[in-house]
Motif scaffolding. Structure first.
Motif, PDB file in Angstrom:
ATOM      1  N   LYS A  30       0.829  -1.207   0.000  1.00 22.30           N
ATOM      2  CA  LYS A  30       0.000   0.000   0.000  1.00 22.30           C
ATOM      3  C   LYS A  30       0.866   1.260   0.000  1.00 22.30           C
ATOM      4  CE  LYS A  30      -4.174  -1.820   2.242  1.00 22.30           C
ATOM      5  NZ  LYS A  30      -5.066  -1.712   3.422  1.00 22.30           N
ATOM      6  N   SER A  31       1.912   1.259   0.815  1.00 23.56           N
ATOM      7  CA  SER A  31       2.765   2.440   0.904  1.00 23.56           C
ATOM      8  C   SER A  31       3.549   2.662  -0.382  1.00 23.56           C
ATOM      9  CB  SER A  31       3.725   2.309   2.085  1.00 23.56           C
ATOM     10  OG  SER A  31       3.022   2.296   3.308  1.00 23.56           O
ATOM     11  N   ALA A  89       4.473   6.435  -4.743  1.00 24.56           N
ATOM     12  CA  ALA A  89       4.512   6.746  -6.175  1.00 24.56           C
ATOM     13  C   ALA A  89       3.627   7.925  -6.536  1.00 24.56           C
ATOM     14  CB  ALA A  89       4.097   5.511  -6.973  1.00 24.56           C
ATOM     15  N   THR A  90       2.564   8.128  -5.768  1.00 24.88           N
ATOM     16  CA  THR A  90       1.647   9.231  -6.069  1.00 24.88           C
ATOM     17  C   THR A  90       1.992  10.502  -5.308  1.00 24.88           C
ATOM     18  OG1 THR A  90       0.104   8.493  -4.350  1.00 24.88           O
ATOM     19  CG2 THR A  90      -0.244   7.648  -6.583  1.00 24.88           C
ATOM     20  N   GLY A  91       3.020  10.461  -4.476  1.00 26.05           N
ATOM     21  CA  GLY A  91       3.438  11.636  -3.736  1.00 26.05           C
ATOM     22  C   GLY A  91       2.662  11.894  -2.463  1.00 26.05           C
ATOM     23  N   LEU A  92       1.833  10.934  -2.044  1.00 26.18           N
ATOM     24  CA  LEU A  92       1.052  11.126  -0.815  1.00 26.18           C
ATOM     25  C   LEU A  92       1.905  11.012   0.435  1.00 26.18           C
ATOM     26  CD1 LEU A  92      -2.189   9.116  -1.743  1.00 26.18           C
ATOM     27  CD2 LEU A  92      -1.923  11.602  -1.612  1.00 26.18           C
ATOM     28  N   ASP A 151       6.294  10.603   1.829  1.00 17.54           N
ATOM     29  CA  ASP A 151       7.695  10.651   1.411  1.00 17.54           C
ATOM     30  C   ASP A 151       8.400   9.365   1.834  1.00 17.54           C
ATOM     31  OD1 ASP A 151       8.271  10.870   4.154  1.00 17.54           O
ATOM     32  OD2 ASP A 151       8.460  13.053   4.066  1.00 17.54           O
ATOM     33  N   GLU A 152       9.695   9.280   1.533  1.00 17.59           N
ATOM     34  CA  GLU A 152      10.438   8.044   1.798  1.00 17.59           C
ATOM     35  C   GLU A 152      10.494   7.717   3.287  1.00 17.59           C
ATOM     36  OE1 GLU A 152      14.237   8.029  -0.039  1.00 17.59           O
ATOM     37  OE2 GLU A 152      13.422   7.939  -2.085  1.00 17.59           O
ATOM     38  N   GLN A 153      10.616   8.720   4.131  1.00 16.72           N
ATOM     39  CA  GLN A 153      10.672   8.463   5.568  1.00 16.72           C
ATOM     40  C   GLN A 153       9.360   7.882   6.069  1.00 16.72           C
ATOM     41  OE1 GLN A 153      13.469   8.720   7.571  1.00 16.72           O
ATOM     42  NE2 GLN A 153      12.107   7.517   8.902  1.00 16.72           N
ATOM     43  N   GLN A 154       8.241   8.424   5.585  1.00 16.34           N
ATOM     44  CA  GLN A 154       6.931   7.880   5.976  1.00 16.34           C
ATOM     45  C   GLN A 154       6.759   6.462   5.443  1.00 16.34           C
ATOM     46  OE1 GLN A 154       4.920  11.353   4.254  1.00 16.34           O
ATOM     47  NE2 GLN A 154       3.828  11.627   6.189  1.00 16.34           N
TER      48      GLN A 154
END
Length: 595
Positions: A176-177, A182-185, A187-190
């Motif tokens: 899911k993440s 990929a959609t920008g919802l 960031d990498e840390q999240q």
């Protein structure tokens, strides 16, 4: 009945051929001598008590099973209290998330190693510690080949994971993440924070992925004590189950209750039905086939229809909402089996390691949470099983129907007069590296009428068969809210995936299956009602493509990869070492002396 109340074992313990052979006392002395160096006594080994192996899959390399290092002392306690002699030994590590190029490559290697240990050492019975995906089938395959008394002790799932107040299921949180990233919802840390929150404790996947599925299957097959599969790893009941399992294996040694007496065709048909009710992993198919074939049980592709019409009863990710803790508290596998038995959908007379039938084991084990384990007559979903497909692209493949979302159904399977039938243009990828490199290439023209195809991912092509078929759409489609495209491949996908992929295509492309002759731009027609999947390409064009040769696959990189490729079969047959199937019940003849 405790072992020390039984006058004689049902047959002579095989360990006595090592330690109490009056015709070769010189050899008995040799076998005994080095055991003395860690303090065991000759009286113990020559007592006539059964020597019970503990097949230890826990290690730092297999974190999902690592807590078996702590459970093993409780198993030992149970064995000792019941009158046995415990001997713990390591098993080849199989960690799904980390072993490259894929853990599937080494399921058969772990099987081979365990066969040699159980056959070549003075063991009268064995506790099989399991957890991570392939530790369960490899152990059961080996137990069938050797055929000494064996019982499965699952390690249990992790506690439920949470991130920002919502359930975060292992595997599912990543898939899911990945789409949200990929959609920008996020960031990498999240992305990392969400993924790491899904692993809050010791144990294997807390979703109904392959680990939970296969440990549940061991219980359905009758190889575990009732309730063993679903107890979360940190719960006190897990240690209690370890103790009870240790006691029971000693009784089984005296009774000579072996896998060949438990693993019947009826038991495997029960497992096929139960996997549907559980919302189990697509990987159940090759693992069940592998275990059945090593047990000498005939299971045909058509037998998957036995579970197709079954309903989904367990509301657990990825097919449902919840995670392993709630499943255990609701009653776990026994409650599901009880529901199916009351509906007349299982054979309750099959034997189990308890010495009782399956029906006796789960009698009265009702669901304590009907939102988690639904009643048979009010299920979460009707007809939720695996559908077997065939056609010009392959002779065999499966699709997990319980994860077909309403969005997917409306887009592809709801044309008036043509329900469950659709055609779409193929975009073909040769391995996951190719997919990740090109998926966002606008020149591919991927839209909602595209089928993503992954080839070169089967037992020969990868090698080992990798979990790479659950491909997500390109970022541009994800941003439009299209989260799933139809996908087809000759590999597998994670059991935690919610993608309704067509998987395990056999023969695979590397073996000359139909996927080898498919090209980007070809149209594929899928008819779920007819169980067909075909490329709409003229036969003469296919013959022309065949003259171009098979798609390239990576060279073998280790000796085992070469040996594996020379011996392995296709996923429709379980991906087993075909030459190994003729070996069954090998412990019935004691090995030759070594000096």
């Amino acid at each position: 009945m405790a072992a020390d109340t039984i006058a004689q074992p049902a047959r002579r313990f095989r360990s006595r051929d090592w330690f109490d052979d009056p015709e070769r006392m010189d050899q008995a002395a040799l076998y005994l001598e080095r055991f003395m160096n860690y303090g065991i006594t000759p009286e113990e080994l020559r007592s006539g008590k059964p020597i019970i192996g503990i097949a230890q899959t826990g290690s730092d390399l297999v974190p999902c099973n690592r807590h078996h290092l702590e459970l093993a002392p409780r198993v030992r306690d149970g064995i000792r209290d019941a009158g046995g002699i415990p001997m713990e030994f390591p098993v080849h590590p199989l960690f799904e998330n980390c072993l490259r190029p894929t853990a599937a490559l080494e399921r058969n290697l772990a099987y081979l190693g365990l066969v040699e240990i159980l056959y070549g050492y003075p063991l009268d019975a064995v506790v099989l510690t399991t957890g991570c995906d392939k530790t369960t089938p490899s152990a059961i395959m080996a137990a069938s080949t050797v055929d000494i008394p064996a019982i499965v002790l699952s390690g249990g799932p992790m506690l439920d994971g949470y991130f920002e107040g919502e359930l975060a299921g292992s595997g599912m949180a990543i898939w899911k993440s990945r789409r949200r990233l990929a959609t920008g919802l996020i960031d990498e840390q999240q992305f990392f924070d969400t993924a790491l929150a899904s692993a809050p404790s010791a144990g294997h996947c807390n979703t109904m992925g392959t680990a939970s599925t296969m440990n549940a299957v061991a219980e359905v097959l009758g190889l575990s004590l009732p309730g063993c599969a679903a107890i979360p790893a940190p719960y006190r009941e897990r240690g209690q189950m370890a103790y009870d399992t240790g006691r029971r294996i000693v009784e089984m040694a005296y009774e000579d209750l072996r896998p060949s007496m438990v693993l019947t065709r009826e038991a495997f048909l029960n497992a096929i039905a139960a996997v549907t009710a559980l919302g189990g992993s697509t990987n159940a198919q090759p693992h069940l086939m592998a275990m059945a074939r090593h047990a000498g049980v005939e299971i045909e592709p058509a037998d998957w229809a036995y579970g197709y019409d079954m309903p989904l009863l367990v509301n657990m990710q990825p097919a449902g909402e919840y995670l392993g803790e709630r499943f255990h508290r609701a009653g776990g596998v026994p409650a599901v089996l009880n529901e199916l038995l009351q509906a007349g959908k299982l054979n309750g007379e099959v034997p189990t390691v308890t010495g009782r039938t399956l029906a006796e084991n789960v009698s009265g084990r009702e669901s304590r949470d009907r939102e988690m384990i639904a009643p048979y007559d009010a299920p979460l979903q009707e007809r939720a099983g695996f559908l077997v497909l065939s056609g010009s692209l392959f002779d065999f493949a499966i699709i997990k129907t319980s994860v077909i979302s309403e969005e997917f159904r409306q887009r592809y399977l709801s044309d008036s007069g043509h329900e469950n039938v659709f055609e779409a243009r193929a975009v073909v990828f040769d391995g996951s590296e190719d997919y990740h490199h090109r998926i966002n290439d606008p020149d591919l023209g991927i839209d909602e009428h595209t089928i993503l195809v992954m080839r070169g991912a089967g037992p020969l092509g990868w090698p080992g068969s990798a979990e790479v078929v659950n491909m997500q759409p390109p970022d541009a489609l994800l941003k439009r809210g299209i989260n799933t495209l139809p996908t087809i491949g000759d590999g597998r996908q994670s059991g935690t995936s919610d993608s309704p992929s067509i998987l395990h295509a056999a023969p695979e492309s590397a073996a000359g299956g139909g996927l080898a002759w498919l090209r980007t731009g070809d149209v594929i027609r899928i008819d779920l009602d007819a169980g067909r999947c075909d490329m709409l390409v003229p036969e003469e064009e296919i013959e022309r493509r065949k003259r171009e040769g098979l798609p390239a696959v990576p060279e073998s990189r280790t000796p085992w990869q070469e040996l594996y490729r020379a011996s392995v079969g296709q996923l429709d047959g379980g991906g087993v070492l075909e030459a190994a199937l003729k070996y069954r019940g090998v412990a019935s003849i004691t090995p030759r002396h070594n000096h």
